[in-house]
Design a protein around this motif. Structure first.
Motif, PDB file in Angstrom:
ATOM      1  N   MET A 219      47.986 -27.493 -28.672  1.00 39.01           N
ATOM      2  CA  MET A 219      48.646 -27.562 -27.586  1.00 39.01           C
ATOM      3  C   MET A 219      48.581 -26.921 -26.229  1.00 39.01           C
ATOM      4  SD  MET A 219      52.607 -27.794 -29.258  1.00 39.01           S
ATOM      5  CE  MET A 219      53.040 -29.086 -30.471  1.00 39.01           C
ATOM      6  N   THR A 220      48.108 -25.492 -26.434  1.00 40.56           N
ATOM      7  CA  THR A 220      47.577 -24.732 -25.389  1.00 40.56           C
ATOM      8  C   THR A 220      46.519 -25.386 -24.583  1.00 40.56           C
ATOM      9  OG1 THR A 220      48.301 -22.700 -26.293  1.00 40.56           O
ATOM     10  CG2 THR A 220      46.830 -22.499 -24.579  1.00 40.56           C
ATOM     11  N   GLN A 221      45.486 -25.972 -25.289  1.00 40.19           N
ATOM     12  CA  GLN A 221      44.281 -26.748 -24.813  1.00 40.19           C
ATOM     13  C   GLN A 221      44.617 -27.609 -24.225  1.00 40.19           C
ATOM     14  OE1 GLN A 221      41.733 -27.077 -28.445  1.00 40.19           O
ATOM     15  NE2 GLN A 221      40.280 -25.612 -27.339  1.00 40.19           N
ATOM     16  N   GLN A 222      45.743 -28.588 -24.754  1.00 36.91           N
ATOM     17  CA  GLN A 222      46.192 -29.670 -23.921  1.00 36.91           C
ATOM     18  C   GLN A 222      46.914 -29.525 -22.695  1.00 36.91           C
ATOM     19  OE1 GLN A 222      48.352 -32.032 -26.918  1.00 36.91           O
ATOM     20  NE2 GLN A 222      46.770 -32.911 -27.616  1.00 36.91           N
ATOM     21  N   ARG A 223      47.675 -28.526 -22.852  1.00 33.06           N
ATOM     22  CA  ARG A 223      48.414 -28.030 -21.601  1.00 33.06           C
ATOM     23  C   ARG A 223      47.477 -27.630 -20.441  1.00 33.06           C
ATOM     24  NH1 ARG A 223      51.232 -22.286 -21.811  1.00 33.06           N
ATOM     25  NH2 ARG A 223      48.982 -21.883 -21.568  1.00 33.06           N
ATOM     26  N   GLU A 224      46.368 -26.740 -20.826  1.00 32.52           N
ATOM     27  CA  GLU A 224      45.330 -26.398 -19.963  1.00 32.52           C
ATOM     28  C   GLU A 224      44.713 -27.611 -19.334  1.00 32.52           C
ATOM     29  OE1 GLU A 224      45.069 -23.392 -18.419  1.00 32.52           O
ATOM     30  OE2 GLU A 224      47.063 -23.138 -19.512  1.00 32.52           O
ATOM     31  N   SER A 225      44.375 -28.624 -20.298  1.00 31.46           N
ATOM     32  CA  SER A 225      43.700 -29.647 -19.834  1.00 31.46           C
ATOM     33  C   SER A 225      44.495 -30.614 -18.688  1.00 31.46           C
ATOM     34  CB  SER A 225      43.363 -30.727 -20.859  1.00 31.46           C
ATOM     35  OG  SER A 225      42.689 -31.985 -20.743  1.00 31.46           O
ATOM     36  N   LEU A 226      45.624 -30.518 -19.079  1.00 33.23           N
ATOM     37  CA  LEU A 226      46.621 -31.272 -18.057  1.00 33.23           C
ATOM     38  C   LEU A 226      46.456 -30.319 -16.770  1.00 33.23           C
ATOM     39  CD1 LEU A 226      49.670 -32.119 -20.245  1.00 33.23           C
ATOM     40  CD2 LEU A 226      47.889 -33.991 -19.240  1.00 33.23           C
ATOM     41  N   LYS A 227      46.616 -29.330 -16.749  1.00 37.47           N
ATOM     42  CA  LYS A 227      46.630 -28.602 -15.425  1.00 37.47           C
ATOM     43  C   LYS A 227      45.155 -28.638 -14.591  1.00 37.47           C
ATOM     44  CE  LYS A 227      46.745 -23.739 -13.985  1.00 37.47           C
ATOM     45  NZ  LYS A 227      46.896 -22.068 -14.281  1.00 37.47           N
ATOM     46  N   GLU A 228      44.048 -28.760 -15.523  1.00 43.37           N
ATOM     47  CA  GLU A 228      42.738 -28.825 -14.881  1.00 43.37           C
ATOM     48  C   GLU A 228      42.759 -30.315 -14.220  1.00 43.37           C
ATOM     49  OE1 GLU A 228      39.429 -27.942 -13.259  1.00 43.37           O
ATOM     50  OE2 GLU A 228      40.586 -26.718 -14.179  1.00 43.37           O
ATOM     51  N   MET A 229      43.326 -31.242 -14.820  1.00 45.44           N
ATOM     52  CA  MET A 229      43.521 -32.809 -14.323  1.00 45.44           C
ATOM     53  C   MET A 229      44.101 -32.760 -12.998  1.00 45.44           C
ATOM     54  SD  MET A 229      44.169 -35.994 -16.429  1.00 45.44           S
ATOM     55  CE  MET A 229      43.169 -35.363 -17.682  1.00 45.44           C
ATOM     56  N   TYR A 230      45.596 -31.900 -13.374  1.00 42.70           N
ATOM     57  CA  TYR A 230      46.117 -31.936 -11.994  1.00 42.70           C
ATOM     58  C   TYR A 230      45.282 -31.320 -10.798  1.00 42.70           C
ATOM     59  CZ  TYR A 230      50.612 -31.025  -9.151  1.00 42.70           C
ATOM     60  OH  TYR A 230      51.690 -31.095  -8.343  1.00 42.70           O
ATOM     61  N   ARG A 231      44.686 -30.494 -11.144  1.00 42.06           N
ATOM     62  CA  ARG A 231      44.132 -29.692  -9.915  1.00 42.06           C
ATOM     63  C   ARG A 231      42.918 -30.782  -9.414  1.00 42.06           C
ATOM     64  NH1 ARG A 231      44.263 -24.367  -9.208  1.00 42.06           N
ATOM     65  NH2 ARG A 231      45.017 -23.132 -11.098  1.00 42.06           N
ATOM     66  N   LYS A 232      42.385 -31.407 -10.380  1.00 43.92           N
ATOM     67  CA  LYS A 232      41.089 -32.142  -9.873  1.00 43.92           C
ATOM     68  C   LYS A 232      41.632 -33.604  -9.084  1.00 43.92           C
ATOM     69  CE  LYS A 232      37.850 -31.538 -13.510  1.00 43.92           C
ATOM     70  NZ  LYS A 232      37.051 -32.178 -14.906  1.00 43.92           N
ATOM     71  N   LEU A 233      43.082 -33.884  -9.455  1.00 47.24           N
ATOM     72  CA  LEU A 233      43.686 -35.117  -8.504  1.00 47.24           C
ATOM     73  C   LEU A 233      44.068 -34.473  -7.248  1.00 47.24           C
ATOM     74  CD1 LEU A 233      45.966 -36.751 -11.296  1.00 47.24           C
ATOM     75  CD2 LEU A 233      43.870 -37.772 -10.054  1.00 47.24           C
ATOM     76  N   THR A 234      44.501 -33.294  -7.193  1.00 51.48           N
ATOM     77  CA  THR A 234      44.764 -32.470  -5.927  1.00 51.48           C
ATOM     78  C   THR A 234      43.777 -32.519  -4.851  1.00 51.48           C
ATOM     79  OG1 THR A 234      46.263 -31.226  -7.144  1.00 51.48           O
ATOM     80  CG2 THR A 234      45.617 -30.533  -4.821  1.00 51.48           C
ATOM     81  N   GLU A 235      42.480 -32.356  -5.476  1.00 49.84           N
ATOM     82  CA  GLU A 235      41.178 -31.859  -4.804  1.00 49.84           C
ATOM     83  C   GLU A 235      40.600 -33.365  -4.492  1.00 49.84           C
ATOM     84  OE1 GLU A 235      38.410 -30.101  -7.287  1.00 49.84           O
ATOM     85  OE2 GLU A 235      39.430 -28.242  -7.022  1.00 49.84           O
ATOM     86  N   MET A 236      40.957 -34.540  -5.369  1.00 47.41           N
ATOM     87  CA  MET A 236      40.425 -35.891  -5.152  1.00 47.41           C
ATOM     88  C   MET A 236      41.321 -36.215  -3.564  1.00 47.41           C
ATOM     89  SD  MET A 236      38.366 -38.029  -5.592  1.00 47.41           S
ATOM     90  CE  MET A 236      37.723 -37.308  -7.023  1.00 47.41           C
TER      91      MET A 236
END
Length: 450
Positions: A219-236
């Motif tokens: 779950m911790t890995q999935q949570r961090e994956s969602l955070k990283e995806m959120y960052r990438k969308l922000t950058e995009m």
């Protein structure tokens, strides 16, 4: 608009966190404005009190609204910048040598005017690049909002899993004491059975703790994956219009996969081992007709919720609500040993045990939970929970499916509950000292759906 004026205009619409034009701008209590994604990431660890990243002023409002005026101005600034910049080589159609100023959403491609009239594109809708880019940013922002909500939900589940792990370890220690106490009341020849029972408990508990630990890690890995995806969308979203549009399909596919991943909490459940000769021993103290039947519309426990500190599901349970069938003993016990059985087969939610005082007022009864020894069964949606009061503790054992035996050992200050069909111990309130009369109690309730 000349370049200097445009530069000044854009500086006024720049987020001080990411140093880009505002993206879904929000204004906090102190008056400073930021991109919503930037502020969300800044406050992600539930910083309390939440302070302004620029002036450190405290922000009291938890739900921030988009600053519509700033959002419109930011759109104009981005459009002005796009109109001001020179076209790059990639934006020139090699066939017609015209600027690719249109976007075909169906094919996810940039087109020039003549290309948009060709048969393969003529039936599709086309938009100017800057308008299509803004629409794409809005789609991204919606996906980002959904991702952030999913991440917050996952954080709540993680907190519950950590709490569940702590509660389970605490319960295992208590379970060992329950088993030892139970065998003390049996024949000495059962010492070997007690040893096997405790060894099986230790092994099973170790396996479940490992499952809980591994699940928290996933779950911790999935949570961090969602955070990283959120960052990438922000950058995009901060990318130039053409780059944003050309990457849109892949990004949306990536977020679709993220939404399909749903963490599944571990529901630890220990095996209820049968105890040799338990039913014969209990029947020596059997009493019948211990309850007086009645119907009450509301049931409440005075002063506190049943589950306060050890609730792994994050629910604060109050025993109240709709109509309930309630029965209690007309006569209280003040000494001796007494055993009775109750059939709760048709019901998902029930309470049974013994209590000191039952106060009635019209159609409401009140029980002081600190002067009661109760076992609760509750079904929330499709999940069953067993728990006791005073101290509040979840019972991580299989739910009994038939008759339940209640054994009041008044002289030794103990109350125990048994699964009759399995011939096993559900749980025990370990020996204390009773100084007041105790009455049998039963409450049958309809399922709780939240």
């Amino acid at each position: 608009m000349d370049s200097d004026t445009l530069e000044t205009f854009q500086q006024e619409l720049t987020c001080s966190i990411c140093m880009n034009c505002f993206l879904d701008p929000v204004t906090i209590d102190c008056g400073h404005s930021f991109c919503r994604p930037c502020l969300s990431l800044c406050w992600e660890e539930y910083q309390t009190p939440r302070s302004c990243p620029e002036c450190r002023g405290i922000s009291e409002r938890p739900d921030l609204k988009t600053n519509i005026a700033l959002k419109r101005l930011t759109f104009l600034a981005r459009q002005a910048r796009a109109d001001h910049d020179h076209r790059s080589e990639e934006q020139i159609c090699e066939t017609h040598q015209e600027a690719r100023g249109l976007f075909c959403e169906a094919d996810q491609t940039l087109l020039c005017g003549p290309c948009s009239e060709r048969p393969e594109h003529a039936a599709h809708s086309h938009s100017p690049i800057h308008r299509a880019a803004e629409e794409s940013r809005e789609k991204f922002l919606k996906r980002m909002g959904s991702l952030w909500k999913k991440r917050e939900e996952m954080q709540l589940i993680l907190n519950q899993e950590a709490k569940k792990t702590w509660s389970f370890k605490k319960y295992v220690v208590l379970r060992k004491l329950m088993i030892k106490f139970e065998y003390q009341r049996r024949h000495p020849l059962l010492q070997e059975e007690e040893k096997l029972h405790l060894e099986a408990l230790k092994k099973e508990a170790k396996e479940i703790c490992l499952q809980l630990k591994e699940n928290v890690f996933r779950m911790t890995q999935q949570r961090e994956s969602l955070k990283e995806m959120y960052r990438k969308l922000t950058e995009m979203c901060h990318k130039p219009d053409t780059e944003l549009l050309q990457a849109m399909g892949n990004v949306l596919e990536m977020t679709n996969l993220a939404h399909m991943q749903k963490p599944q909490p571990v529901n630890p459940e220990l095996t209820c081992w049968p105890v040799t000769g338990i039913q014969d021993m209990l029947n020596n103290f059997r009493v019948d007709n211990v309850l007086t039947q009645t119907t009450i519309h509301h049931v409440s426990l005075d002063d506190a919720s049943v589950m306060s500190g050890d609730d792994p599901h994050g629910l604060s349970r109050q025993v109240d609500g709709g109509e309930s069938f309630v029965a209690w003993g007309a006569q209280a016990f003040t000494s001796g040993r007494h055993y009775w059985e109750l059939d709760v087969t048709p019901f998902s939610n029930w309470i049974l045990g013994v209590t000191k005082d039952i106060l009635t007022s019209d159609t409401i009864i009140h029980i002081n939970y600190e002067e009661a020894f109760l076992l609760f069964s509750e079904k929330v949606n499709d999940q069953y929970s067993l728990f006791t009061n005073s101290p509040p503790l979840v019972q991580f054992v299989k739910r009994p499916l038939g008759r339940i035996g209640v054994f009041l050992d008044y002289d030794n200050g103990a109350v125990s509950f048994y699964d009759v069909s399995r011939g096993s111990l559900i749980c025990s309130f370990l020996p204390s000292s009773f100084s007041y009369p105790l009455k049998p109690f039963l409450c049958l309730r309809s399922p709780l759906i939240i």
